[in-house]
Design a protein around this motif. Structure first.
Motif, PDB file in Angstrom:
ATOM      1  N   ALA A 128       0.832  -1.206   0.000  1.00 42.79           N
ATOM      2  CA  ALA A 128       0.000   0.000   0.000  1.00 42.79           C
ATOM      3  C   ALA A 128       0.864   1.253   0.000  1.00 42.79           C
ATOM      4  N   ILE A 129       1.950   1.235   0.761  1.00 44.89           N
ATOM      5  CA  ILE A 129       2.846   2.391   0.786  1.00 44.89           C
ATOM      6  C   ILE A 129       3.457   2.616  -0.596  1.00 44.89           C
ATOM      7  N   ARG A 130       3.907   1.565  -1.248  1.00 50.21           N
ATOM      8  CA  ARG A 130       4.486   1.719  -2.598  1.00 50.21           C
ATOM      9  C   ARG A 130       3.469   2.315  -3.557  1.00 50.21           C
ATOM     10  N   GLU A 131       2.235   1.828  -3.521  1.00 49.11           N
ATOM     11  CA  GLU A 131       1.195   2.330  -4.426  1.00 49.11           C
ATOM     12  C   GLU A 131       0.900   3.809  -4.166  1.00 49.11           C
ATOM     13  N   LEU A 132       0.826   4.186  -2.907  1.00 46.88           N
ATOM     14  CA  LEU A 132       0.521   5.579  -2.567  1.00 46.88           C
ATOM     15  C   LEU A 132       1.666   6.504  -2.948  1.00 46.88           C
ATOM     16  N   VAL A 133       2.902   6.040  -2.769  1.00 47.65           N
ATOM     17  CA  VAL A 133       4.047   6.848  -3.197  1.00 47.65           C
ATOM     18  C   VAL A 133       4.017   7.038  -4.708  1.00 47.65           C
ATOM     19  N   ALA A 134       3.749   5.967  -5.446  1.00 48.43           N
ATOM     20  CA  ALA A 134       3.691   6.062  -6.909  1.00 48.43           C
ATOM     21  C   ALA A 134       2.604   7.025  -7.362  1.00 48.43           C
ATOM     22  N   SER A 135       1.535   7.146  -6.574  1.00 49.31           N
ATOM     23  CA  SER A 135       0.427   8.039  -6.941  1.00 49.31           C
ATOM     24  C   SER A 135       0.724   9.497  -6.609  1.00 49.31           C
ATOM     25  N   GLY A 136       1.850   9.752  -5.912  1.00 48.28           N
ATOM     26  CA  GLY A 136       2.218  11.114  -5.586  1.00 48.28           C
ATOM     27  C   GLY A 136       1.745  11.591  -4.237  1.00 48.28           C
ATOM     28  N   MET A 137       1.307  10.676  -3.376  1.00 45.78           N
ATOM     29  CA  MET A 137       0.767  11.081  -2.079  1.00 45.78           C
ATOM     30  C   MET A 137       1.854  11.502  -1.097  1.00 45.78           C
ATOM     31  N   GLY A 138       3.087  11.070  -1.329  1.00 42.73           N
ATOM     32  CA  GLY A 138       4.170  11.439  -0.427  1.00 42.73           C
ATOM     33  C   GLY A 138       5.391  10.583  -0.659  1.00 42.73           C
ATOM     34  N   LEU A 139       6.399  10.784   0.177  1.00 48.13           N
ATOM     35  CA  LEU A 139       7.609   9.973   0.155  1.00 48.13           C
ATOM     36  C   LEU A 139       7.484   8.874   1.201  1.00 48.13           C
ATOM     37  N   ALA A 140       8.419   7.948   1.195  1.00 47.24           N
ATOM     38  CA  ALA A 140       8.377   6.863   2.180  1.00 47.24           C
ATOM     39  C   ALA A 140       9.778   6.364   2.455  1.00 47.24           C
ATOM     40  N   ILE A 141       9.910   5.696   3.586  1.00 43.95           N
ATOM     41  CA  ILE A 141      11.148   4.992   3.931  1.00 43.95           C
ATOM     42  C   ILE A 141      10.788   3.529   4.126  1.00 43.95           C
ATOM     43  N   LEU A 142      11.370   2.670   3.291  1.00 48.57           N
ATOM     44  CA  LEU A 142      11.080   1.240   3.349  1.00 48.57           C
ATOM     45  C   LEU A 142      12.372   0.441   3.271  1.00 48.57           C
ATOM     46  N   SER A 143      12.284  -0.801   3.692  1.00 45.55           N
ATOM     47  CA  SER A 143      13.386  -1.730   3.474  1.00 45.55           C
ATOM     48  C   SER A 143      13.570  -1.937   1.977  1.00 45.55           C
TER      49      SER A 143
END
Length: 298
Positions: A229-244
């Motif tokens: 879900a985080i990857r999808e939301l980042v791709a949509s432009g909702m924000g940045l993320a920090i993931l493994s």
């Protein structure tokens, strides 16, 4: 209390009732009648001299005596599994059962390692549990599995930990973000909304600790329990993320995301495989632990 008064079959029935919290569901799972299950539980309780369960609505919950017995049953199961594995090994076989539990992010790489192990030992039965860190820690505390894979082992449980693989965290952004292809600092991005894993997850614990140590405050727009879900939301432009990095797959661009070059953000925590210090590992569990450590160091 004469040990011969309680049989393995009775203990198996007791464990099923404790797991399913129902005499009826346990009877179905064991292909017994409900009266037969009730009789076996009563016989154990009579031998011990204390009740094992108490009724709460439609469910039955363990009493203090029941909790102690369940812990003993799990220890006996460990000993018996190791005995069976030893006998099979003497016969020239590599049979037995292996129970592995892992946090959700580890699902991106651990099954491949487990698959290689299965090819080498095809006669070993595998039970694999994938869940949130809180659930995995709960299973560890209850000695429900042989080995547990996580990046942030609990400090309040007496365990043995074996680091075996680097777990690198990275900052990701949509492909059209201004920082893609540029060198930036985490402070440069601090005013942008971030999507992080949920509080209590291994990823969030690592990120929060890093932010405390560096004194950088991020604007957390949303916390989620799903890497996907985080990857999808980042791709949509909702924000940045920090993931493994393990959660990104082989080609992040195919998912519409990019890994940013954040020069002052270096965060690595080892993946570890752990077990209770009191755990008597079966031969399959010991063999998989050895294979995991060898693979991780290779």
């Amino acid at each position: 209390m004469p040990r011969r008064r309680i049989t393995f079959r009775q203990l198996e029935t007791f464990a099923a009732v404790a797991r399913l919290q129902s005499f009826t569901r346990a009877a179905d799972a064991l292909h017994l009648t409900q009266p037969a299950v009730s009789i076996q539980i009563r016989q154990i309780a009579d031998a011990i001299g204390l009740p094992l369960f108490e009724q709460h609505g439609r469910e039955v919950l363990l009493t203090s005596a029941g909790e102690e017995l369940l812990e003993t049953v799990r220890s006996l199961d460990d000993v018996w599994n190791r005995f069976e594995s030893a006998i099979d090994d003497i016969k020239g076989l590599r049979r037995g059962k292996l129970r592995v539990a892992l946090v959700t992010t580890a699902k991106y790489f651990l099954p491949r390692m487990l698959g290689a192990f299965c090819k080498r030992y095809p006669e070993i039965d595998i039970e694999l549990e994938i869940a949130s860190r809180d659930k995995i820690v709960e299973r560890l505390r209850g000695n429900q599995d042989d080995l547990y894979v996580m990046s942030h082992p609990p400090a309040d449980i007496d365990i043995v930990s074996y680091p075996f693989l680097d777990n690198e965290y990275v900052v990701i952004a949509p492909l059209n973000h201004r920082a893609v292809g540029q060198s930036v600092t985490l402070q440069d991005l601090a005013d942008e909304p971030f999507l992080l894993r949920e509080t209590g997850s291994g990823s969030r614990l690592a990120v929060d600790q890093h932010l405390r140590e560096t004194g950088i405050a991020l604007k957390v727009r949303l916390s989620l329990a799903s890497n996907e879900a985080i990857r999808e939301l980042v791709a949509s432009g909702m924000g940045l993320a920090i993931l493994s990095r393990h959660a990104l797959g082989g080609q992040p661009a195919d998912a519409g995301i990019a890994v940013l070059d954040v020069t002052d953000f270096v965060l690595k925590r080892p993946w570890t495989v752990v077990h209770l210090r009191s755990k008597l590992l079966s031969l399959p569990a010991q063999a998989f632990l050895d294979a995991l450590l060898h693979t991780g160091l290779a």
